[in-house]
Design a protein around this motif. Structure first.
Motif, PDB file in Angstrom:
ATOM      1  N   GLU A 217      16.091  24.632 -15.948  1.00  0.00           N
ATOM      2  CA  GLU A 217      16.183  25.833 -16.451  1.00  0.00           C
ATOM      3  C   GLU A 217      17.107  26.829 -16.076  1.00  0.00           C
ATOM      4  OE1 GLU A 217      11.751  26.516 -18.544  1.00  0.00           O
ATOM      5  OE2 GLU A 217      11.731  26.827 -16.475  1.00  0.00           O
ATOM      6  N   ALA A 220      20.600  25.490 -17.112  1.00  0.00           N
ATOM      7  CA  ALA A 220      20.779  25.601 -18.407  1.00  0.00           C
ATOM      8  C   ALA A 220      21.142  27.312 -18.768  1.00  0.00           C
ATOM      9  CB  ALA A 220      19.729  25.221 -19.164  1.00  0.00           C
ATOM     10  N   TYR A 240      22.073  21.915 -23.024  1.00  0.00           N
ATOM     11  CA  TYR A 240      20.955  21.127 -23.478  1.00  0.00           C
ATOM     12  C   TYR A 240      21.475  19.737 -23.552  1.00  0.00           C
ATOM     13  CZ  TYR A 240      18.364  25.239 -23.269  1.00  0.00           C
ATOM     14  OH  TYR A 240      17.792  26.528 -22.773  1.00  0.00           O
ATOM     15  N   PRO A 255      15.698  18.355 -27.324  1.00  0.00           N
ATOM     16  CA  PRO A 255      16.282  18.973 -26.346  1.00  0.00           C
ATOM     17  C   PRO A 255      15.673  20.492 -26.248  1.00  0.00           C
ATOM     18  CG  PRO A 255      18.026  18.139 -28.138  1.00  0.00           C
ATOM     19  CD  PRO A 255      16.838  18.019 -28.479  1.00  0.00           C
ATOM     20  N   PHE A 256      15.178  20.890 -27.198  1.00  0.00           N
ATOM     21  CA  PHE A 256      14.667  22.335 -27.282  1.00  0.00           C
ATOM     22  C   PHE A 256      13.162  22.623 -27.147  1.00  0.00           C
ATOM     23  CE2 PHE A 256      18.644  22.209 -29.986  1.00  0.00           C
ATOM     24  CZ  PHE A 256      19.444  22.459 -28.984  1.00  0.00           C
TER      25      PHE A 256
END
Length: 284
Positions: A217, A220, A240, A255-256
């Motif tokens: 995280e 990203a 992502y 991906p989300f």
């Protein structure tokens, strides 16, 4: 001219430190190992805590002001709640403490009762060499199996990998990435240890709280904050690049949607590997 119509798998060239030659076909190099199936907080990525925080602050602003509205609202809310004013300091400090925990663990478990030093067992697996040129492997103390250095029974604590124990101590999150998937018994042990570490708030969770950004995280969000804003879609694509699968049902959450799955139950697949993974794993 011979053309077999086949090219074996390979990775781009990487620069490794040359150590010596031991045979006509055997150079010895220094190669980093990426401990497979786990992810610890970063200790240096993003620069100083102040520099990293500025990047995370930009990511938070962009997640709030509509720049990244292509991301689902629930993911944006999830990240915004974790992008606190001290998010970088907490994450980078957790990363340094994770490194110290790893050093202490290896120093202790690689020392024999007589004070001599064991070798490190390296069990390469799955993809073998990842995109940054590191060997993907499990690591553990090496036992020669001799009468004076017998291999402990399979379930003895001395046989546990350092990968597993970093998770058990709460200094690493699970990060299982296809095709480097442990066998079922090891995977379930990893999930169990991760769940216990979370429930008992060990390691990083105890010191830095449940809203600590996980390693992937944090990385990203750095990408989201550092990206040039000529095309937000490109920034999202760079941040992502993996699809998450819920291990409990083998359901793709995309991906989300990873934040909807408990961290120990997340399986990750590079988007480029997704078609083959669907065949190999019978994903839903």
């Amino acid at each position: 001219m011979v053309d077999l119509g086949f090219v074996g798998p390979s990775r781009p060239a990487q620069d490794y430190r040359f150590v010596r030659v031991t045979d006509g076909d055997t150079p010895v190099i220094e190669m980093s190992v990426r401990m497979v199936s786990i992810d610890t907080p970063e200790s240096q990525l993003g620069g100083s805590p102040a520099s990293a925080q500025a990047t995370l602050d930009r990511a938070r602003t962009r997640l709030s002001d509509g720049t990244y509205d292509a991301l689902p609202q629930d993911l944006r809310d999830h990240l915004i709640a974790r992008l606190t004013p001290d998010a970088a300091q907490r994450h980078l400090t957790a990363g340094k403490l994770a490194a110290e925990a790893h050093k202490t663990m290896t120093s202790t478990r690689l020392t024999r009762p007589d004070g001599s030093q064991r070798k490190l067992a390296v069990i390469a697996t799955g993809e073998l060499v990842e995109r940054n040129g590191r060997l993907l492997a499990y690591t553990a103390p090496w036992f020669s199996g001799s009468a004076t250095d017998p291999l402990p029974p399979r379930h003895h604590p001395d046989r546990r990998t350092f990968n597993l124990d970093m998770v058990a101590l709460g200094w690493a999150a699970t990060f299982v990435i296809y095709p480097s998937i442990p066998r079922a018994s090891d995977l379930n042990l990893l999930i169990e240890e991760a769940g216990t570490a979370w429930q008992e708030q060990r390691g990083a969770w105890r010191q830095f709280g449940s809203d600590l950004l996980l390693g992937y995280e944090y990385r990203a969000c750095l990408r989201l904050g550092a990206a040039k804003m000529s095309d937000p879609a490109d920034a999202i694509a760079a941040a992502y690049q993996r699809v998450c699968v819920d291990l409990r049902s083998l359901t793709e959450v995309g991906p989300f949607g990873y934040h909807q799955v408990p961290p120990p139950q997340r399986l990750w697949i590079w988007i480029t590997d997704l078609e083959q993974a669907r065949k190999d794993l019978s994903l839903i």
